[in-house]
Every structure is written in structure tokens, then in C-alpha cells.
Design an enzyme around this catalytic site. Structure first.
Site, mmCIF file in Angstrom:
data_model
loop_
_atom_site.group_PDB
_atom_site.id
_atom_site.type_symbol
_atom_site.label_atom_id
_atom_site.label_comp_id
_atom_site.label_asym_id
_atom_site.label_seq_id
_atom_site.Cartn_x
_atom_site.Cartn_y
_atom_site.Cartn_z
ATOM 1 C CG MET A 159 -1.989 -1.109 1.198
ATOM 2 S SD MET A 159 -3.565 -0.962 2.070
ATOM 3 C CE MET A 159 -2.961 -0.561 3.662
ATOM 4 N N GLY A 160 2.226 1.180 -0.405
ATOM 5 C CA GLY A 160 2.996 2.254 -0.597
ATOM 6 C C GLY A 160 3.663 2.765 0.828
ATOM 7 C CG HIS A 193 8.221 0.237 5.991
ATOM 8 N ND1 HIS A 193 8.512 -1.389 6.359
ATOM 9 C CD2 HIS A 193 6.737 0.178 6.447
ATOM 10 C CE1 HIS A 193 7.454 -1.881 6.444
ATOM 11 N NE2 HIS A 193 6.545 -1.109 6.518
ATOM 12 C CG HIS A 244 6.895 -2.198 2.251
ATOM 13 N ND1 HIS A 244 6.762 -1.029 2.858
ATOM 14 C CD2 HIS A 244 5.697 -2.805 2.127
ATOM 15 C CE1 HIS A 244 5.268 -1.127 3.267
ATOM 16 N NE2 HIS A 244 4.843 -2.042 2.806
ATOM 17 N N GLY A 275 4.917 -10.176 4.146
ATOM 18 C CA GLY A 275 5.698 -10.155 5.331
ATOM 19 C C GLY A 275 4.938 -10.764 6.316
ATOM 20 C CD GLN A 325 -1.940 -8.600 4.335
ATOM 21 O OE1 GLN A 325 -2.854 -7.819 4.342
ATOM 22 N NE2 GLN A 325 -0.825 -8.423 4.027
ATOM 23 C CE LYS A 379 12.905 -0.980 9.931
ATOM 24 N NZ LYS A 379 13.767 0.355 9.965
HETATM 25 O O1 PAF Z 1 -0.248 -5.823 3.460
HETATM 26 C C1 PAF Z 1 -0.509 -4.903 2.718
HETATM 27 O O2 PAF Z 1 0.119 -3.956 2.690
HETATM 28 C C2 PAF Z 1 -2.182 -5.059 2.371
HETATM 29 O O3 PAF Z 1 -2.869 -5.680 2.981
HETATM 30 C C3 PAF Z 1 -1.825 -5.416 0.617
HETATM 31 C C4 PAF Z 1 -1.438 -7.043 0.844
HETATM 32 C C5 PAF Z 1 -0.853 -4.843 -0.229
HETATM 33 C C6 PAF Z 1 -3.275 -5.635 0.125
HETATM 34 O O4 PAF Z 1 -3.689 -4.405 0.088
#
Ligand code: PAF
Length: 279
Positions: A30-31, A34, A37, A146, A152, A183
Site C-alpha cells: 500500500m506504498g 519501509h 517492504h 511479510g 493476512q 517496521k
Molecule cells: O499488507 C498490505 O500492505 C496490504 O494488506 C496488501 C496485501 C498490499 C493488500 O492491499
């Protein structure tokens, strides 16, 4: 590195790469990237010919009172970071490029009802929907997530199995600050005192790991962890739970692989952390 905004442009690029026989890795984000990512993008770079990063603040995974508007965004910085890490493409759609109204949803119900799903009832439905869409648009060979968002990750693995996506899901370790804080893009919401208070999460994780290794029952592990968080005046527990690592249902003892996960409010900011224990 290329940047696409639409599904069509993205599909055309991917089709050409596939014709050339290249393997594709996807890092959904989601941008406001850090080091967590960055570790996913690096791993993706090592394991694939082409690295695609999606950068999209997905509205369907935020509840009506949550931080969709306030969620931090900085595409120029994200783009520079991705380029530096050798990504080939950032897919950066607008919500109207992704969703029609009304639109279909994907839901993996049982696993989505515990832990974060209790406080955020529509969250994982939004996650599964957007991740399915990204899988269909990018058709990656591998996708990287992650372990910090452990529920998730478990839900996405189940979704891939149940819906027969031909994609390898790669889970990557939690990346922490030097002092232990996991993070997160949401760490930017914390003021100086809250930032210090937030360390109670990683301290609780450490304590939980010690106690579970000594063979304690779930209740004792959770009691020790909660005591650490409750001693911090700025912290308020949403949940601290031990669940089966595959089903996300509560367990009384770590007789199979488990996830010990928590969500804690530090002021108004809700932070998560966890550890896995394999039997
Ligand atoms: O983990 C995330 O940043 C979000 O839940 C994802 C997997 C990009 C879906 O929007």
C-alpha cells in the site's frame, strides 16, 4: 523501471515478459515503503526475472471509521526506492481503475473472523479481493508477503489453495527497528512518547517466546505478555491471542504450530506484532 496506472497497460507488459519466458514476482504493497517492504522486494529480485511492485492504498480493506484518508502516501519516494532495488514495474492504479460499483468480493471466512478480523470485520475481505485482482492482473509466479501481517499471510495461503491460484506464496520475516519495534507505515503516526511506549509490543513478543519455549499453556503465555503491555500507560490491548497457525482458531496449548499475535493501541494508533512457534 516502468510505472503503470491501468490494468490494461500492466497486462500488456506482463504478456510480453511472459512471451520472452521470464518469471514474474509480485510484491503487493500500500506504498509508503519501509525496510520491511524493501526486504520483500530484495527477495523478489533474487528469485525472479521480473519484479512487479503494486503501490495501491486499497479502500475496500478499511472500515468506515479507519484511517483510509490519513494513511501515509509518498509515491515519489516509493518510486525511487523501488528503482534503487531493481524493480521493473510499479503498478500504481487509482481506485477507479481497480473497482467498479458494485463489484465482486472474495472472502475466506473462518480464518478472517478471529484476531484482527474481530475488530476489523471487513478488512480481510478487502485484502482477499484486492490480492485476487492483483494476482489476476499480474499473473505472477511468486508473490511476497511479510510475516508481520501473519493472519493476512495465512488467509492468502488458504485463498490460493482454495481458489487454485497457480502462484507460490513466499512469507518473509518481520523486519524490526534496532530497538525491536516492528517496521510499519503506521509507526509514522507515533509521537516521541508513543514511539517509546510502542516498545511494549516487541518486549511482550520476547517474553512470550521465552515462556512458550518453557512449555507453558496458552493462558500463562498470554498472561505474561499482557502484563508487560498493561504496565505501559499509553498502551491499550485490542487482543493478545494464541491460535492454530493454519486455521487461526484459538488453542489452549502449543501442541501443533501456533501463532501468538497481538494488536495494541498506542494512543490512537493500532499496532500489530506476533511470533510463530513450531512444534
Ligand atoms: O499488507 C498490505 O500492505 C496490504 O494488506 C496488501 C496485501 C498490499 C493488500 O492491499
Amino acid at each position: 523501471m516502468q510505472v503503470t496506472k491501468t490494468v490494461e497497460e500492466t497486462r500488456n507488459l506482463v504478456k510480453n515478459w511472459k512471451k520472452e519466458g521470464k518469471s514474474i514476482g509480485l510484491v503487493p504493497t500500500m506504498g509508503f515503503l519501509h525496510e520491511g517492504h524493501a526486504s520483500l522486494i530484495q527477495r523478489c529480485r533474487e528469485e525472479n526475472d521480473i519484479v512487479v511492485v503494486s503501490d495501491f492504498v486499497n479502500p475496500t480493506q478499511f472500515g468506515p471509521t479507519e484511517d483510509l484518508e490519513a494513511y501515509p502516501r509518498d509515491f515519489a519516494r516509493d518510486s525511487a526506492l523501488c528503482e534503487g532495488l531493481g524493480a521493473d514495474l510499479i503498478f500504481n492504479p487509482e481506485p477507479e481503475n481497480m473497482y467498479s460499483n458494485p463489484h465482486a468480493f472474495v472472502n475466506i471466512d473462518l480464518l478472517s473472523e478471529t484476531l484482527c478480523g474481530k475488530t476489523r470485520p471487513i478488512h480481510f475481505k478487502g485484502v482477499c479481493t484486492v490480492v485476487s485482482k492483483l494476482f489476476n492482473i499480474v499473473a505472477p509466479d511468486r508473490a511476497y508477503f511479510g510475516q508481520k501481517d501473519a493472519q493476512q499471510l495465512a488467509i492468502i495461503r488458504k485463498m490460493v489453495e482454495d481458489l487454485n491460484f497457480d502462484i507460490q506464496i513466499v512469507g518473509c520475516p518481520i523486519v524490526r527497528e534496532a530497538d525491536g519495534l516492528a517496521k510499519s507505515s503506521r509507526n509514522t503516526y507515533l509521537d516521541e512518547n508513543e514511539r517509546k511506549a510502542a516498545l511494549c509490543l516487541s518486549r511482550a513478543v520476547k517474553k512470550g517466546q521465552e515462556v512458550i519455549h518453557a512449555g507453558a499453556a496458552a493462558q500463562d503465555v498470554l498472561t505474561e505478555m499482557k502484563a508487560i503491555i498493561e504496565a505501559e500507560p499509553l498502551a491499550e490491548i485490542d487482543y493478545v491471542s494464541m491460535v492454530d497457525a493454519l486455521t487461526m482458531q484459538p488453542v489452549e496449548k502449543a501442541e501443533k504450530d501456533v501463532l501468538v499475535a497481538m494488536a495494541v493501541y498506542i494512543g490512537k494508533t493500532r499496532l500489530i506484532d506476533n511470533f510463530s512457534y513450531e512444534v
